[in-house]
Design a protein around this motif. Sequence first.
Motif, PDB file in Angstrom:
ATOM      1  N   ASN B  45       0.818  -1.206   0.000  1.00  0.00           N
ATOM      2  CA  ASN B  45       0.000   0.000   0.000  1.00  0.00           C
ATOM      3  C   ASN B  45       0.853   1.258   0.000  1.00  0.00           C
ATOM      4  O   ASN B  45       0.513   2.249  -0.638  1.00  0.00           O
ATOM      5  CB  ASN B  45      -0.961  -0.012   1.185  1.00  0.00           C
ATOM      6  CG  ASN B  45      -2.242  -0.749   0.845  1.00  0.00           C
ATOM      7  OD1 ASN B  45      -3.028  -0.298   0.033  1.00  0.00           O
ATOM      8  ND2 ASN B  45      -2.402  -1.925   1.415  1.00  0.00           N
ATOM      9  N   MET B  46       1.979   1.192   0.741  1.00  0.00           N
ATOM     10  CA  MET B  46       2.902   2.322   0.728  1.00  0.00           C
ATOM     11  C   MET B  46       3.428   2.547  -0.684  1.00  0.00           C
ATOM     12  O   MET B  46       3.577   3.674  -1.129  1.00  0.00           O
ATOM     13  CB  MET B  46       4.082   2.052   1.669  1.00  0.00           C
ATOM     14  CG  MET B  46       3.726   2.088   3.130  1.00  0.00           C
ATOM     15  SD  MET B  46       2.973   3.621   3.652  1.00  0.00           S
ATOM     16  CE  MET B  46       4.352   4.386   4.445  1.00  0.00           C
ATOM     17  N   LEU B  47       3.721   1.471  -1.357  1.00  0.00           N
ATOM     18  CA  LEU B  47       4.206   1.593  -2.729  1.00  0.00           C
ATOM     19  C   LEU B  47       3.174   2.277  -3.609  1.00  0.00           C
ATOM     20  O   LEU B  47       3.505   3.106  -4.450  1.00  0.00           O
ATOM     21  CB  LEU B  47       4.540   0.222  -3.312  1.00  0.00           C
ATOM     22  CG  LEU B  47       5.857  -0.416  -2.888  1.00  0.00           C
ATOM     23  CD1 LEU B  47       6.128  -1.634  -3.743  1.00  0.00           C
ATOM     24  CD2 LEU B  47       6.995   0.581  -3.011  1.00  0.00           C
ATOM     25  N   ASN B  48       1.915   1.898  -3.393  1.00  0.00           N
ATOM     26  CA  ASN B  48       0.844   2.529  -4.160  1.00  0.00           C
ATOM     27  C   ASN B  48       0.813   4.022  -3.921  1.00  0.00           C
ATOM     28  O   ASN B  48       0.698   4.821  -4.851  1.00  0.00           O
ATOM     29  CB  ASN B  48      -0.518   1.952  -3.752  1.00  0.00           C
ATOM     30  CG  ASN B  48      -0.771   0.642  -4.452  1.00  0.00           C
ATOM     31  OD1 ASN B  48      -0.093   0.331  -5.433  1.00  0.00           O
ATOM     32  ND2 ASN B  48      -1.718  -0.134  -3.954  1.00  0.00           N
ATOM     33  N   ILE B  49       0.886   4.382  -2.629  1.00  0.00           N
ATOM     34  CA  ILE B  49       0.873   5.800  -2.276  1.00  0.00           C
ATOM     35  C   ILE B  49       2.076   6.490  -2.919  1.00  0.00           C
ATOM     36  O   ILE B  49       1.958   7.570  -3.494  1.00  0.00           O
ATOM     37  CB  ILE B  49       0.903   5.977  -0.747  1.00  0.00           C
ATOM     38  CG1 ILE B  49      -0.379   5.399  -0.152  1.00  0.00           C
ATOM     39  CG2 ILE B  49       1.066   7.440  -0.382  1.00  0.00           C
ATOM     40  CD1 ILE B  49      -0.374   5.341   1.355  1.00  0.00           C
ATOM     41  N   GLY B  50       3.214   5.815  -2.792  1.00  0.00           N
ATOM     42  CA  GLY B  50       4.439   6.359  -3.372  1.00  0.00           C
ATOM     43  C   GLY B  50       4.284   6.624  -4.852  1.00  0.00           C
ATOM     44  O   GLY B  50       4.755   7.629  -5.375  1.00  0.00           O
ATOM     45  N   ASP B  51       3.595   5.723  -5.511  1.00  0.00           N
ATOM     46  CA  ASP B  51       3.343   5.879  -6.937  1.00  0.00           C
ATOM     47  C   ASP B  51       2.607   7.168  -7.214  1.00  0.00           C
ATOM     48  O   ASP B  51       2.930   7.909  -8.141  1.00  0.00           O
ATOM     49  CB  ASP B  51       2.485   4.697  -7.406  1.00  0.00           C
ATOM     50  CG  ASP B  51       3.146   3.990  -8.562  1.00  0.00           C
ATOM     51  OD1 ASP B  51       4.376   4.137  -8.698  1.00  0.00           O
ATOM     52  OD2 ASP B  51       2.439   3.307  -9.313  1.00  0.00           O
TER      53      ASP B  51
END
Lengths: 235, 295
Positions: B45-51
């Motif tokens: 989910n953090m990766l998604n946000i990071g995206d």
Amino acid sequence: MTMQHPESETVMIEMIKVSKSYPPDVSALSDISVTIDRGEMFFLIGMSGAGKTTLLKLLCSMETPSNGLIEVAGNPIHKLKGTTLARMRQRIGVAYQDFKLLTDRTAAENIAISMEVSYKKPQIIRKRVVDLLEQLDLSDKHNTITGELSRGEQQRVTLARAVANSPALILVDEPTGNLDATTTERVMKLLNKCNSAGATIVIATHDDSIYKDTTHRVMELRKGRIHTVSGGIRT
Amino acid sequence: MNFWLTVFRQVGRNLRQTWPSQLMTLLTVSLSVLIFAFFYLVYTNMLNIGDKLGDDLRLIVYLEEQPGPEMQEQLRRKITNFDEVEEIHFISKEEAYDRFIKQLAQNKDVLDEMPRDFLPASIEVVPLKTLRGLSQIKLFSDYLAKLPGTIKVQYGQEWVERFYSFTRLLSIVVLLSGNLLILTTVFMVAYTIRLTIMGRQAELELLKLVGATNNYIRTPFLLEGLLQGMLGSTLGLLSLYLLFDWIKMQFSGPGLLSLFDFTFFPYTASLTIIGVSILLCTVGSYTSMQKFLRI
Ligand SMILES: Nc1ncnc2c1ncn2[C@@H]1O[C@H](COP(=O)(O)OP(=O)(O)O)[C@@H](O)[C@H]1O
Ligand SMILES: [Mg+2]
């Protein structure tokens, strides 16, 4: 059983100069040479400690010989491993002197084990178990936990397990030690029946009532050596 | 057919005899899966946000003077030397002026007094939207600042940087909990199977004597490991899902967290986790079994 040599068609057991010593230096068997034919019934007698049990253990590869050659149905049994050994043992029924029953299972379950390992059909197993219990006068013990049976009853369950899978070779260690005359007769009748059906049978015993009138060969061990071999007409 | 019948009977017997330790193992497996999957879920989910953050993230390199075409090529080469990038734009003084005018809109008359070239030329660098690209943003900006002819480098807020170092930390946690998962499942399962084996030593010895093949002896235990892995991981994932749902409900009102929409694992990831757990548990029981069969 693969037939590697022509003689394996007539010879079931070949022992040549076999000896066995247990650590540290108990010599249980020395210089045993004997040939037992297919379909033969063979008595192995001698006093307690003579080496009868040890000899049977060598034949089913529970122990390995210290020296010498042992062939069962043409296979060097002490050299077999894994699946080959397992297949071989499925064809050898053993009634152990110390029974080796699973004391928390019923008589029927104990007898069934030897057939289950070769994947016999459940109906066939059930029928065979009932049949054997009947022949050994144990019909009412079908669902009794073997731990609750008398020694004599346990002994017969052990024998039933040994013959259940219709093995080609049956090794019996003191089959009548705890039995009265009538039951002994039943046991011998069952073994004779297996023998007539073609099984080779080796009986280790010190009960002279079962071999004194026999026409079969009787081999006497003394202190691990062959003392006499008598009777029988070898062809 | 007879084979499987016998196998299932054995498994049933094992479960009946040693269910307390079986249950313990099951719980341990599901707990390890839960821990691992939890961190992994946070991580994805953090990766998604990071995206999403990364979409607007760019480095702006202000230059002393407007570079000619040859110079542009040189700079471009220097930049891509450090790392591959998504895009590089050269902004001339005039373009900068035009953009500024647009941004000021009605207030553009404040620029009336200014010459058209009062803003410096610049390079816009859009970094790759991979975690590596984004997490190195500080290093990248330091590198760009050292290029000849740059005045200064500007990029997104401080917290972007912190966010990425946090994600990096998280990836380490995911790795560690993954290892924990591997160790606990293999060892716990191996341990329970060993307990079962010890409890049934007499029977297994007898089975060997009456001619049971290794497969006959082994299969029920392997199946047991497989079941442990399957049930344990499913249980772990299921409880994580419930937890996830609950947390989502708690934060569903207006608030910072509602800016991003959190998602659970896709099917494939869940299935992979279950598959790997099954594999690990089966390996655990296999090693125990091999030890026994060799004796
Ligand atoms: N596992 C063993 N370790 C050491 N000595 C043994 C073992 N088994 C048997 N023996 C010894 O080997 C000899 C033969 O024993 P055994 O074959 O059991 O005789 P029998 O069955 O004729 O009574 C005995 O002296 C016995 O003490
Ligand atoms: Mg004996």
